[in-house]
Design an enzyme around this catalytic site. Structure first.
Site, PDB file in Angstrom:
ATOM      1  N   ASN A  10      -5.121  34.389 -10.647  1.00 20.94           N
ATOM      2  CA  ASN A  10      -4.953  35.211 -11.923  1.00 20.94           C
ATOM      3  C   ASN A  10      -4.457  36.597 -11.413  1.00 20.94           C
ATOM      4  OD1 ASN A  10      -4.679  36.801 -14.128  1.00 20.94           O
ATOM      5  ND2 ASN A  10      -6.992  36.559 -14.702  1.00 20.94           N
ATOM      6  N   TRP A  11      -3.111  36.905 -11.536  1.00 22.21           N
ATOM      7  CA  TRP A  11      -2.466  37.926 -10.828  1.00 22.21           C
ATOM      8  C   TRP A  11      -2.895  39.186 -11.815  1.00 22.21           C
ATOM      9  CZ3 TRP A  11       2.890  36.249  -8.600  1.00 22.21           C
ATOM     10  CH2 TRP A  11       2.678  35.325  -7.744  1.00 22.21           C
ATOM     11  N   LYS A  12      -3.295  39.070 -13.017  1.00 21.28           N
ATOM     12  CA  LYS A  12      -3.487  40.049 -14.141  1.00 21.28           C
ATOM     13  C   LYS A  12      -2.059  41.185 -14.229  1.00 21.28           C
ATOM     14  CE  LYS A  12      -8.390  39.537 -13.029  1.00 21.28           C
ATOM     15  NZ  LYS A  12      -9.801  40.119 -12.840  1.00 21.28           N
ATOM     16  N   HIS A  96      -9.989  34.675 -21.137  1.00 20.26           N
ATOM     17  CA  HIS A  96     -10.389  35.469 -20.040  1.00 20.26           C
ATOM     18  C   HIS A  96     -11.345  36.724 -20.481  1.00 20.26           C
ATOM     19  CE1 HIS A  96     -10.152  38.165 -16.601  1.00 20.26           C
ATOM     20  NE2 HIS A  96     -10.110  37.144 -15.874  1.00 20.26           N
ATOM     21  N   GLU A  98     -11.158  39.618 -19.763  1.00 15.01           N
ATOM     22  CA  GLU A  98     -10.643  41.060 -20.169  1.00 15.01           C
ATOM     23  C   GLU A  98     -10.171  40.932 -21.427  1.00 15.01           C
ATOM     24  OE1 GLU A  98      -8.715  41.131 -16.120  1.00 15.01           O
ATOM     25  OE2 GLU A  98     -10.630  41.301 -15.333  1.00 15.01           O
ATOM     26  N   GLU A 168     -17.096  32.317 -15.543  1.00 18.45           N
ATOM     27  CA  GLU A 168     -16.648  33.732 -14.655  1.00 18.45           C
ATOM     28  C   GLU A 168     -17.909  34.753 -15.457  1.00 18.45           C
ATOM     29  OE1 GLU A 168     -12.480  34.186 -13.148  1.00 18.45           O
ATOM     30  OE2 GLU A 168     -12.447  34.712 -15.283  1.00 18.45           O
ATOM     31  N   GLY A 174     -14.072  41.551 -10.340  1.00 22.85           N
ATOM     32  CA  GLY A 174     -13.717  42.624  -9.565  1.00 22.85           C
ATOM     33  C   GLY A 174     -14.633  43.528  -9.018  1.00 22.85           C
ATOM     34  N   SER A 213     -15.122  37.661  -7.883  1.00 18.56           N
ATOM     35  CA  SER A 213     -15.024  37.968  -6.665  1.00 18.56           C
ATOM     36  C   SER A 213     -15.035  37.138  -5.538  1.00 18.56           C
ATOM     37  CB  SER A 213     -16.102  38.925  -6.267  1.00 18.56           C
ATOM     38  OG  SER A 213     -15.867  40.041  -7.086  1.00 18.56           O
ATOM     39  N   GLY A 234      -9.007  36.186  -8.799  1.00 21.71           N
ATOM     40  CA  GLY A 234      -8.112  37.557  -9.219  1.00 21.71           C
ATOM     41  C   GLY A 234      -7.840  38.113  -8.006  1.00 21.71           C
ATOM     42  N   GLY A 235      -8.470  39.264  -7.375  1.00 19.68           N
ATOM     43  CA  GLY A 235      -8.131  40.050  -6.444  1.00 19.68           C
ATOM     44  C   GLY A 235      -7.536  39.239  -5.018  1.00 19.68           C
TER      45      GLY A 235
HETATM   46  P1  PGA Z   1     -11.738  38.653  -9.228  1.00 20.17           P
HETATM   47  O1  PGA Z   1     -11.186  38.375 -10.837  1.00 20.17           O
HETATM   48  O2  PGA Z   1     -11.840  37.690  -8.443  1.00 20.17           O
HETATM   49  O3  PGA Z   1     -10.762  40.051  -8.915  1.00 20.17           O
HETATM   50  O4  PGA Z   1     -13.231  39.033  -9.375  1.00 20.17           O
HETATM   51  C1  PGA Z   1     -11.702  36.950 -11.142  1.00 20.17           C
HETATM   52  C2  PGA Z   1     -10.850  36.814 -12.454  1.00 20.17           C
HETATM   53  O5  PGA Z   1     -10.971  37.718 -13.425  1.00 20.17           O
HETATM   54  O6  PGA Z   1     -10.383  35.782 -12.783  1.00 20.17           O
END
Ligand code: PGA
Length: 252
Positions: A10-12, A96, A98, A168, A174, A213, A234-235
């Site tokens: 997920n590149w956000k 998600h 967020e 998650e 994050g 993470s 994510g990251g």
């Molecule tokens: P993260 O994000 O790996 O940066 O913690 C995961 C996500 O939000 O899907």
């Protein structure tokens, strides 16, 4: 039959069309030898055309980060599943954390998005997870159960079997703080047990990703858990080398 591992990135809100094309190009070569793992990346929607074109015939699928429940209409700034599908996108993230925390996606809205994904020919990746406050309050199972029953409301068993779930924990996203493999497995097993309300094949078929993470250094032990079938990253998905290392960990 064993579930095929599924790693999604997920590149956000990172990587505009130019940088997204560059990362897709790197992923194409870093993952060229992969045949054992389903892989998808979710760029910002404006970068989907570039990424989809770059990844054509590579086996790496493209996912949307979100979609609007309606097909079309007066919804300024929004994009429908049908529009996304025209670009050859395979999956859509729904719910998600967020989206839930920052953009007001309730379980009712998430459910509408899951249904809209199916209507458009996209496979939903339904994200669930508790906050730290909810975990400390002993509410993990209640929260997950509400998100599952709300998000999957009204779906046929065959549709539920085609959904990917992503557990998650919000406190691990994050933050560099991962759930321990045992903590994650406990919730994954709860989710699989919850799926027992559907015909047997559903709980056996549904893939449950862990997210929060995930890094090359912790992926293998998470993915070794019996009910963890993949990861939503994510990251670490913003770098081809680290994402490829996580994909490789899924085959170990
Ligand atoms: P993260 O994000 O790996 O940066 O913690 C995961 C996500 O939000 O899907």
């Amino acid at each position: 039959m064993a579930r095929r591992p599924f790693i999604a990135g997920n590149w956000k809100m990172n990587k505009g069309p130019n940088e997204a094309d560059e990362l897709a190009r790197e992923l194409k070569s870093a993952l060229a030898g992969n045949t054992a793992v389903d892989v998808a990346v979710a760029p910002p929607s404006i970068s989907i055309p570039a990424v989809a074109a770059r990844l054509q015939h590579t086996g790496i699928q493209v996912a949307a980060q979100d979609l609007h429940p309606q097909v079309s209409g007066a919804f300024t700034g929004q994009i429908s599943g049908e529009m996304i599908r025209q670009l050859g996108v395979a999956y859509a993230l729904c719910g998600h954390s967020e989206r839930r925390a920052l953009f007001g996606d309730t379980d009712v809205i998430v459910n509408a998005k899951v249904k809209a994904a199916f209507r458009a020919g996209l496979l939903p990746v339904l994200c669930v997870g508790e906050t730290l406050e909810q975990r400390d309050g002993g509410q993990v199972e209640a929260v997950i159960e509400a998100q599952l029953s709300g998000g999957l409301e009204g779906l046929e068993a065959d549709q539920v079997a085609a959904v990917t779930l992503a557990y998650e924990p919000v406190w691990a996203i994050g933050t560099g703080r991962t759930a321990s493999p045992a903590q994650a497995q406990e919730v994954h097993a709860f989710i699989r047990g919850w799926l027992g309300r559907y015909p047997d094949y559903v709980a056996r078929t549904v893939r449950i990703q862990y997210g929060g993470s995930v890094k090359p250094g912790n992926a293998a032990e998470l993915l070794a858990q019996p009910d963890i079938d993949g990861a939503l990253v994510g990251g670490a998905a913003l770098n081809a080398e680290s994402f490829a290392a996580i994909v490789a960990a899924a085959t170990a």
